[in-house]
Design an enzyme around this catalytic site. Sequence first.
Site, PDB file in Angstrom:
ATOM      1  N   LYS A 119      -1.838  -6.820 -14.946  1.00 11.21           N
ATOM      2  CA  LYS A 119      -2.881  -5.790 -15.107  1.00 11.21           C
ATOM      3  C   LYS A 119      -3.069  -5.334 -16.553  1.00 11.21           C
ATOM      4  CE  LYS A 119      -3.100  -5.497 -10.566  1.00 11.21           C
ATOM      5  NZ  LYS A 119      -2.751  -4.309  -9.820  1.00 11.21           N
ATOM      6  N   GLU A 122      -9.184   8.872  -5.979  1.00 15.70           N
ATOM      7  CA  GLU A 122      -8.097   8.683  -6.959  1.00 15.70           C
ATOM      8  C   GLU A 122      -8.407   9.456  -8.240  1.00 15.70           C
ATOM      9  OE1 GLU A 122      -6.272   4.328  -5.809  1.00 15.70           O
ATOM     10  OE2 GLU A 122      -8.095   4.370  -6.994  1.00 15.70           O
ATOM     11  N   GLY A 161      -3.545   1.204  -2.636  1.00 19.39           N
ATOM     12  CA  GLY A 161      -3.400  -0.198  -3.020  1.00 19.39           C
ATOM     13  C   GLY A 161      -1.990  -0.702  -2.765  1.00 19.39           C
ATOM     14  N   GLY A 190     -10.393   0.804  -8.615  1.00 19.95           N
ATOM     15  CA  GLY A 190     -11.393   0.744  -7.552  1.00 19.95           C
ATOM     16  C   GLY A 190     -11.431  -0.579  -6.830  1.00 19.95           C
ATOM     17  N   GLY A 191     -10.488  -1.476  -7.187  1.00 20.31           N
ATOM     18  CA  GLY A 191     -10.405  -2.739  -6.446  1.00 20.31           C
ATOM     19  C   GLY A 191     -10.220  -2.499  -4.962  1.00 20.31           C
ATOM     20  N   GLY A 192      -9.546  -1.397  -4.630  1.00 22.67           N
ATOM     21  CA  GLY A 192      -9.334  -1.032  -3.227  1.00 22.67           C
ATOM     22  C   GLY A 192     -10.384  -0.058  -2.713  1.00 22.67           C
ATOM     23  N   GLY A 243      -1.939   3.179  -9.054  1.00 27.80           N
ATOM     24  CA  GLY A 243      -1.990   1.795  -9.521  1.00 27.80           C
ATOM     25  C   GLY A 243      -3.228   1.596 -10.386  1.00 27.80           C
ATOM     26  N   ALA A 244      -3.486   0.370 -10.779  1.00 30.12           N
ATOM     27  CA  ALA A 244      -4.693   0.066 -11.565  1.00 30.12           C
ATOM     28  C   ALA A 244      -5.028  -1.407 -11.404  1.00 30.12           C
ATOM     29  CB  ALA A 244      -4.475   0.396 -13.040  1.00 30.12           C
TER      30      ALA A 244
HETATM   31  C1  5RP Z   1      -7.680   1.301  -5.456  1.00 29.09           C
HETATM   32  C2  5RP Z   1      -7.173   1.059  -6.816  1.00 29.09           C
HETATM   33  C3  5RP Z   1      -5.856   0.386  -6.947  1.00 29.09           C
HETATM   34  O1  5RP Z   1      -5.043   1.178  -7.765  1.00 29.09           O
HETATM   35  C4  5RP Z   1      -6.042  -0.924  -7.614  1.00 29.09           C
HETATM   36  O2  5RP Z   1      -6.994  -1.668  -6.882  1.00 29.09           O
HETATM   37  C5  5RP Z   1      -4.726  -1.697  -7.714  1.00 29.09           C
HETATM   38  O3  5RP Z   1      -4.350  -2.169  -6.466  1.00 29.09           O
HETATM   39  P1  5RP Z   1      -3.081  -3.084  -6.273  1.00 29.09           P
HETATM   40  O4  5RP Z   1      -1.883  -2.240  -6.527  1.00 29.09           O
HETATM   41  O5  5RP Z   1      -3.185  -3.557  -4.844  1.00 29.09           O
HETATM   42  O6  5RP Z   1      -3.184  -4.224  -7.244  1.00 29.09           O
HETATM   43  O7  5RP Z   1      -7.776   1.384  -7.801  1.00 29.09           O
HETATM   44  O8  5RP Z   1      -8.934   1.902  -5.499  1.00 29.09           O
END
Ligand code: 5RP
Length: 227
Positions: A123, A105, A28, A97-99, A84-85
């Site tokens: 967040k 992970e 991410g 899991g946004g990414g 990240g989260a």
């Molecule tokens: C990827 C994730 C990332 O940690 C989460 O999506 C945060 O991403 P970003 O740092 O771009 O806000 O879980 O699967």
Amino acid sequence: MSGELKAAACRAAMRHVRPGQVVGLGSGSTMAIFTAMLGQESKSRRLELKVVPSSYEAYYLALENGLQVASLDEFPSPDIAFDGADQINRKLDMIKGGGGALTREKIIDAASKFVVVVVDESKLVERLGEGFPVPIEVVPMAAKALLKRVGEMGGRGRIRAGGGKVGPAVTDNGNFILDVDFGAVSEPAKLEKDLKLLPGVVEVGIFCGIADLAYVGCREGVKELPA
Ligand code: 5RP
């Protein structure tokens, strides 16, 4: 602004890096900032790190930043993982899991001896699930059946669409992602377990009891959790 807050949190997290460590790396935009910093730090302090990446993105970023890539097969218990989260609460339960990298992970975080989460203040939430759906990685042929099952459990889900291609997003493991809106989740650990039991579910983007420490980049400075 959010980029600056992420960078401040990444700088704070860097204090946990020691020479010779095996380091798990999440995916991410925040981890991209962290990986660039880690590459510089490793070069200037000759840290001789090995990094275990959680996605193709993390793998290529590690290589581009001069870091030595290793696998969980070689190092089944990394010394530390940084991640990240999408959402985190004060108990350090998270939605991730946004990414789309949630499965690798979670595998790397769970295998690591210490897990540090790096986020910006957007967040940090009181209640997980409010304003962000729960990503669930699923075996493709189970996707529609699982949408029905999570619907019966009170969730409103959809199959995540791909970017740069038609049709569903395909994870690094060849699976689909369901994004399921459960509203505010009162018992995240229970929901995580209940979802994990559904046939066809590969992994759930609720991470409970995994993070040891979080750095939250806030406008008034970096907060450490638990306080
Ligand atoms: C990827 C994730 C990332 O940690 C989460 O999506 C945060 O991403 P970003 O740092 O771009 O806000 O879980 O699967």
